[in-house]
Design a protein around this motif. Structure first.
Motif, PDB file in Angstrom:
ATOM      1  N   ALA A 124       1.235  -5.877 -13.187  1.00 24.53           N
ATOM      2  CA  ALA A 124       0.185  -6.453 -12.350  1.00 24.53           C
ATOM      3  C   ALA A 124      -0.578  -7.526 -13.115  1.00 24.53           C
ATOM      4  O   ALA A 124      -0.538  -7.596 -14.343  1.00 24.53           O
ATOM      5  CB  ALA A 124      -0.768  -5.357 -11.882  1.00 24.53           C
ATOM      6  N   LEU A 125      -1.280  -8.343 -12.332  1.00 29.80           N
ATOM      7  CA  LEU A 125      -2.073  -9.430 -12.883  1.00 29.80           C
ATOM      8  C   LEU A 125      -3.467  -9.376 -12.272  1.00 29.80           C
ATOM      9  O   LEU A 125      -3.614  -9.277 -11.057  1.00 29.80           O
ATOM     10  CB  LEU A 125      -1.399 -10.760 -12.536  1.00 29.80           C
ATOM     11  CG  LEU A 125      -1.876 -12.009 -13.229  1.00 29.80           C
ATOM     12  CD1 LEU A 125      -1.687 -11.917 -14.736  1.00 29.80           C
ATOM     13  CD2 LEU A 125      -1.129 -13.228 -12.696  1.00 29.80           C
ATOM     14  N   GLU A 126      -4.476  -9.389 -13.144  1.00 35.45           N
ATOM     15  CA  GLU A 126      -5.869  -9.465 -12.712  1.00 35.45           C
ATOM     16  C   GLU A 126      -6.466 -10.678 -13.408  1.00 35.45           C
ATOM     17  O   GLU A 126      -6.660 -10.661 -14.624  1.00 35.45           O
ATOM     18  CB  GLU A 126      -6.616  -8.188 -13.088  1.00 35.45           C
ATOM     19  CG  GLU A 126      -7.987  -8.121 -12.499  1.00 35.45           C
ATOM     20  CD  GLU A 126      -8.644  -6.757 -12.684  1.00 35.45           C
ATOM     21  OE1 GLU A 126      -9.865  -6.721 -12.624  1.00 35.45           O
ATOM     22  OE2 GLU A 126      -7.933  -5.758 -12.906  1.00 35.45           O
ATOM     23  N   ILE A 145      -3.508  -2.249  -5.814  1.00 37.40           N
ATOM     24  CA  ILE A 145      -2.567  -3.018  -4.993  1.00 37.40           C
ATOM     25  C   ILE A 145      -3.331  -3.979  -4.081  1.00 37.40           C
ATOM     26  O   ILE A 145      -2.884  -5.104  -3.833  1.00 37.40           O
ATOM     27  CB  ILE A 145      -1.646  -2.077  -4.184  1.00 37.40           C
ATOM     28  CG1 ILE A 145      -0.669  -1.380  -5.133  1.00 37.40           C
ATOM     29  CG2 ILE A 145      -0.904  -2.825  -3.089  1.00 37.40           C
ATOM     30  CD1 ILE A 145       0.112  -0.232  -4.515  1.00 37.40           C
ATOM     31  N   GLN A 146      -4.490  -3.560  -3.615  1.00 35.82           N
ATOM     32  CA  GLN A 146      -5.277  -4.399  -2.719  1.00 35.82           C
ATOM     33  C   GLN A 146      -6.084  -5.467  -3.455  1.00 35.82           C
ATOM     34  O   GLN A 146      -6.435  -6.487  -2.864  1.00 35.82           O
ATOM     35  CB  GLN A 146      -6.204  -3.525  -1.869  1.00 35.82           C
ATOM     36  CG  GLN A 146      -5.417  -2.645  -0.909  1.00 35.82           C
ATOM     37  CD  GLN A 146      -6.261  -1.557  -0.254  1.00 35.82           C
ATOM     38  OE1 GLN A 146      -7.394  -1.305  -0.644  1.00 35.82           O
ATOM     39  NE2 GLN A 146      -5.671  -0.894   0.727  1.00 35.82           N
ATOM     40  N   ASP A 171      -5.049   7.047  -5.351  1.00 35.89           N
ATOM     41  CA  ASP A 171      -6.149   6.312  -4.717  1.00 35.89           C
ATOM     42  C   ASP A 171      -6.534   5.066  -5.517  1.00 35.89           C
ATOM     43  O   ASP A 171      -6.809   4.013  -4.945  1.00 35.89           O
ATOM     44  CB  ASP A 171      -7.372   7.212  -4.530  1.00 35.89           C
ATOM     45  CG  ASP A 171      -7.133   8.292  -3.486  1.00 35.89           C
ATOM     46  OD1 ASP A 171      -6.228   8.122  -2.629  1.00 35.89           O
ATOM     47  OD2 ASP A 171      -7.850   9.308  -3.523  1.00 35.89           O
ATOM     48  N   VAL A 172      -6.563   5.195  -6.830  1.00 36.09           N
ATOM     49  CA  VAL A 172      -6.898   4.047  -7.670  1.00 36.09           C
ATOM     50  C   VAL A 172      -5.771   3.011  -7.588  1.00 36.09           C
ATOM     51  O   VAL A 172      -6.033   1.808  -7.534  1.00 36.09           O
ATOM     52  CB  VAL A 172      -7.187   4.474  -9.127  1.00 36.09           C
ATOM     53  CG1 VAL A 172      -7.445   3.274 -10.016  1.00 36.09           C
ATOM     54  CG2 VAL A 172      -8.385   5.420  -9.173  1.00 36.09           C
ATOM     55  N   MET A 173      -4.521   3.467  -7.561  1.00 40.51           N
ATOM     56  CA  MET A 173      -3.391   2.531  -7.417  1.00 40.51           C
ATOM     57  C   MET A 173      -3.480   1.777  -6.096  1.00 40.51           C
ATOM     58  O   MET A 173      -3.190   0.582  -6.038  1.00 40.51           O
ATOM     59  CB  MET A 173      -2.048   3.264  -7.508  1.00 40.51           C
ATOM     60  CG  MET A 173      -1.569   3.556  -8.908  1.00 40.51           C
ATOM     61  SD  MET A 173      -1.508   2.129 -10.035  1.00 40.51           S
ATOM     62  CE  MET A 173      -0.437   1.006  -9.174  1.00 40.51           C
ATOM     63  N   LEU A 174      -3.854   2.454  -5.053  1.00 39.22           N
ATOM     64  CA  LEU A 174      -4.012   1.806  -3.749  1.00 39.22           C
ATOM     65  C   LEU A 174      -5.042   0.676  -3.863  1.00 39.22           C
ATOM     66  O   LEU A 174      -4.814  -0.440  -3.379  1.00 39.22           O
ATOM     67  CB  LEU A 174      -4.439   2.834  -2.700  1.00 39.22           C
ATOM     68  CG  LEU A 174      -4.546   2.353  -1.268  1.00 39.22           C
ATOM     69  CD1 LEU A 174      -3.227   1.760  -0.785  1.00 39.22           C
ATOM     70  CD2 LEU A 174      -4.959   3.501  -0.365  1.00 39.22           C
ATOM     71  N   ASP A 175      -6.155   0.945  -4.532  1.00 40.44           N
ATOM     72  CA  ASP A 175      -7.179  -0.070  -4.754  1.00 40.44           C
ATOM     73  C   ASP A 175      -6.627  -1.227  -5.591  1.00 40.44           C
ATOM     74  O   ASP A 175      -6.885  -2.397  -5.301  1.00 40.44           O
ATOM     75  CB  ASP A 175      -8.392   0.565  -5.434  1.00 40.44           C
ATOM     76  CG  ASP A 175      -9.528  -0.416  -5.600  1.00 40.44           C
ATOM     77  OD1 ASP A 175     -10.042  -0.912  -4.573  1.00 40.44           O
ATOM     78  OD2 ASP A 175      -9.902  -0.708  -6.760  1.00 40.44           O
ATOM     79  N   SER A 222       0.823  -1.221   0.000  1.00 37.36           N
ATOM     80  CA  SER A 222       0.000   0.000   0.000  1.00 37.36           C
ATOM     81  C   SER A 222       0.851   1.263   0.000  1.00 37.36           C
ATOM     82  O   SER A 222       0.514   2.244  -0.668  1.00 37.36           O
ATOM     83  CB  SER A 222      -0.933   0.004   1.207  1.00 37.36           C
ATOM     84  OG  SER A 222      -1.826  -1.080   1.116  1.00 37.36           O
ATOM     85  N   ILE A 223       1.955   1.230   0.709  1.00 32.52           N
ATOM     86  CA  ILE A 223       2.827   2.410   0.805  1.00 32.52           C
ATOM     87  C   ILE A 223       3.435   2.801  -0.552  1.00 32.52           C
ATOM     88  O   ILE A 223       3.879   3.932  -0.739  1.00 32.52           O
ATOM     89  CB  ILE A 223       3.922   2.174   1.868  1.00 32.52           C
ATOM     90  CG1 ILE A 223       4.558   3.495   2.264  1.00 32.52           C
ATOM     91  CG2 ILE A 223       4.947   1.167   1.396  1.00 32.52           C
ATOM     92  CD1 ILE A 223       5.378   3.436   3.536  1.00 32.52           C
TER      93      ILE A 223
END
Length: 156
Positions: free
Chosen positions: A75-77, A56-57, A50-54, A13-14
């Motif tokens: 990233a992988l979704e 990452i989670q 804020d979107v990046m934080l989401d 998150s950081i």
């Protein structure tokens, strides 16, 4: 610049603000010629802190680091590769290749047989060089704005 000591780790998150800055800086310099003003505005919003934080989670996000500085991300979704960017001063120095190989190995070790991604015009040559195959050109919408991309796939 030394790129032989690239470390790959899961994003935390950081890291959200630093990843947002890296991706948006990349877009301003590399993608801007391919996007109109509205597309660029939407892209920047799509990768805000804020979107990046989401992301990452809710996605599997990796960072590439050199000397504790983030120099790339991927990233992988599900089986879809997203958010793949290298810091501008590290382009064409092996960061992207190492990130992609790490992600492919992760996917394979987690039972995936193939990966897909939507490539911007700027990324096509990288994907072709790394054994990705074009499926089709298409338009994808983010926040109501269309982006021309190329759907690609790689068998693992």
């Amino acid at each position: 610049m030394q790129t032989n000591n690239i470390e790959i780790r899961k994003a935390e998150s950081i890291d959200a603000e630093e990843l947002s800055n890296l991706i948006c800086e990349n877009a301003e310099k590399i993608l801007k010629p391919h996007y109109n003003e509205k597309q660029l505005e939407i892209f920047i919003r799509y990768y805000s802190k804020d979107v990046m934080l989401d992301k990452i989670q809710n996605q599997i996000v990796f960072c590439a680091e050199i000397n504790n500085q983030i120099v790339g991300t991927i990233a992988l979704e599900k089986n879809f590769v997203v958010g793949f960017y290298t810091k501008l001063e590290y382009l064409n120095q092996g960061v992207g290749k190492k990130l992609m190989k790490h992600l492919e190995n992760f996917a394979k070790n987690n039972g995936m047989r193939n990966l897909k991604l939507a490539a911007s015009p700027e990324g096509l040559s990288f994907y072709y060089k790394n054994d990705w195959l074009k499926i089709k050109d298409f338009v994808i919408e983010y926040y109501g704005v269309g982006f021309e991309e190329t759907l690609m796939e790689k068998k693992l």
